[in-house]
Design a protein around this motif. Structure first.
Motif, short mmCIF file in Angstrom:
data_model
loop_
_atom_site.label_atom_id
_atom_site.label_comp_id
_atom_site.label_asym_id
_atom_site.label_seq_id
_atom_site.Cartn_x
_atom_site.Cartn_y
_atom_site.Cartn_z
N HIS A 103 -3.06 1.99 -4.11
CA HIS A 103 -2.80 3.34 -3.59
C HIS A 103 -3.84 3.67 -2.52
O HIS A 103 -5.02 3.86 -2.84
CB HIS A 103 -2.86 4.37 -4.71
N GLU A 104 -3.40 3.76 -1.29
CA GLU A 104 -4.34 3.97 -0.19
C GLU A 104 -4.96 5.35 -0.22
O GLU A 104 -6.15 5.53 0.11
CB GLU A 104 -3.63 3.75 1.15
N ASP A 105 -4.21 6.36 -0.66
CA ASP A 105 -4.71 7.73 -0.52
C ASP A 105 -5.72 8.13 -1.59
O ASP A 105 -6.27 9.23 -1.52
CB ASP A 105 -3.56 8.73 -0.48
N GLU A 108 4.92 4.91 3.52
CA GLU A 108 4.34 6.18 3.97
C GLU A 108 5.42 7.26 4.03
O GLU A 108 6.61 6.96 4.18
CB GLU A 108 3.73 6.01 5.35
N LYS A 133 3.16 -1.21 4.12
CA LYS A 133 2.68 0.16 3.93
C LYS A 133 3.86 1.09 3.74
O LYS A 133 4.77 1.15 4.58
CB LYS A 133 1.84 0.60 5.13
N GLU A 193 0.86 -1.19 0.00
CA GLU A 193 0.00 0.00 0.00
C GLU A 193 0.89 1.24 0.00
O GLU A 193 1.78 1.36 0.83
CB GLU A 193 -0.90 0.03 1.23
N ASP A 194 0.62 2.15 -0.93
CA ASP A 194 1.43 3.36 -0.98
C ASP A 194 0.53 4.58 -1.16
O ASP A 194 -0.69 4.50 -0.98
CB ASP A 194 2.49 3.27 -2.07
N SER A 195 1.12 5.69 -1.53
CA SER A 195 0.36 6.92 -1.76
C SER A 195 1.01 7.66 -2.92
O SER A 195 2.12 7.34 -3.34
CB SER A 195 0.37 7.81 -0.51
N SER A 225 -8.79 8.74 0.32
CA SER A 225 -8.57 9.54 1.52
C SER A 225 -9.79 10.37 1.91
O SER A 225 -9.90 10.81 3.05
CB SER A 225 -7.36 10.47 1.32
#
Length: 257
Positions: free
Chosen positions: A177-179, A204, A202, A28-30, A182
């Motif tokens: 993509h976690e964000d 971050e 993750k 998981e990234d952003s 958001s």
């Protein structure tokens, strides 16, 4: 092995979970802090020298040339691996457009894609029953965009892939993509992927802000490990990373001067 690279913190945190037993790794990234370097590391890891192991790569984000260029800097020639049938690369950027031109819906495309993946796994194992297969989906978030926002279609596809890799004792690696979520509660797709994954990585940004010599932090949750009392537990690792030209340096907070 005399030429073996020393273990790094990411390898120690994963603890071999990427190989054997139908394992799943979720990255998981952003947008601010990309996790692509973790995916690159896992792909190289899945293609060790002098083995018959195979990677089936479903690319929704970049063409083959991109990954070939990046992995070559890391000492892994994907063109050679592809020629040797150790890398099966599905360029979804091309295939989806071709299928849409033929009037196929996204549902048809994913059903057809899964059929191709299943066939590839079975063919590889028919040639070498001992070869280890890793299935990679490079961008679940873009896959959801391609599915017109239908997370159910994407989740169904990934469930089928998860069942397939579990059946044959292979691995599944996905990146999301976690964000992009958001502005809402964590969606069912991401929650389901976190539930299925044996290892969640993750990527971050630093909580303290930007730093010249530190590019971000990793939190690796390794689930279902057995302790001395035979009870399962989660093991969590936290460390920083710095991306270099052809490698990534991992270190604990405060260990760099």
């Amino acid at each position: 092995m005399a030429n073996a690279l020393p273990p790094n913190l990411l390898e120690e945190a994963i603890d071999g979970k990427g190989r054997g037993g139908g394992r799943m790794i979720l990255v998981e990234d952003s947008v601010e802090t990309t996790g692509a370097f973790v995916l690159h590391h896992l792909v190289k890891r899945a293609l060790p020298p002098n083995s018959s192991d195979v990677v089936i790569f479903l690319s929704f984000a970049y063409p083959f040339s991109h990954y070939d260029r990046v992995l070559r800097k890391m000492g892994c020639n994907l063109s050679v691996q592809r020629d040797n049938k150790r890398l099966l690369f599905f360029d979804m950027l091309k295939l989806e457009q071709l299928d849409r031109d033929r009037g196929k819906t996204i549902d048809d495309i994913l059903i057809s894609l899964y059929g191709e993946v299943q066939k590839a796994v079975e063919v590889c194992l028919s040639h070498d029953a001992k070869c280890y297969i890793t299935l990679v989906v490079d961008d679940v978030s873009l896959m959801e965009v391609d599915a017109k926002g239908s997370s159910n279609l994407v989740l169904d596809f990934l469930h089928y892939c998860y069942s397939l890799t579990s059946q044959y004792g292979s691995s599944l690696i996905t990146l999301s993509h976690e964000d992009v979520y958001s502005t809402m509660d964590k969606p069912n797709l991401l929650r389901q992927l976190e539930y299925l994954a044996d290892v969640v990585i993750k990527v971050e940004p630093l909580g303290t802000g930007l730093a010249n010599d530190v590019h971000g932090q990793l939190t690796v949750t390794n689930k279902g490990l057995q302790d001395g009392s035979s009870k399962s537990r989660n093991r969590i690792h936290n460390f920083h990373f710095r991306i270099k030209e052809s490698s990534v340096e991992y270190f604990y907070p405060g260990s760099k001067t």
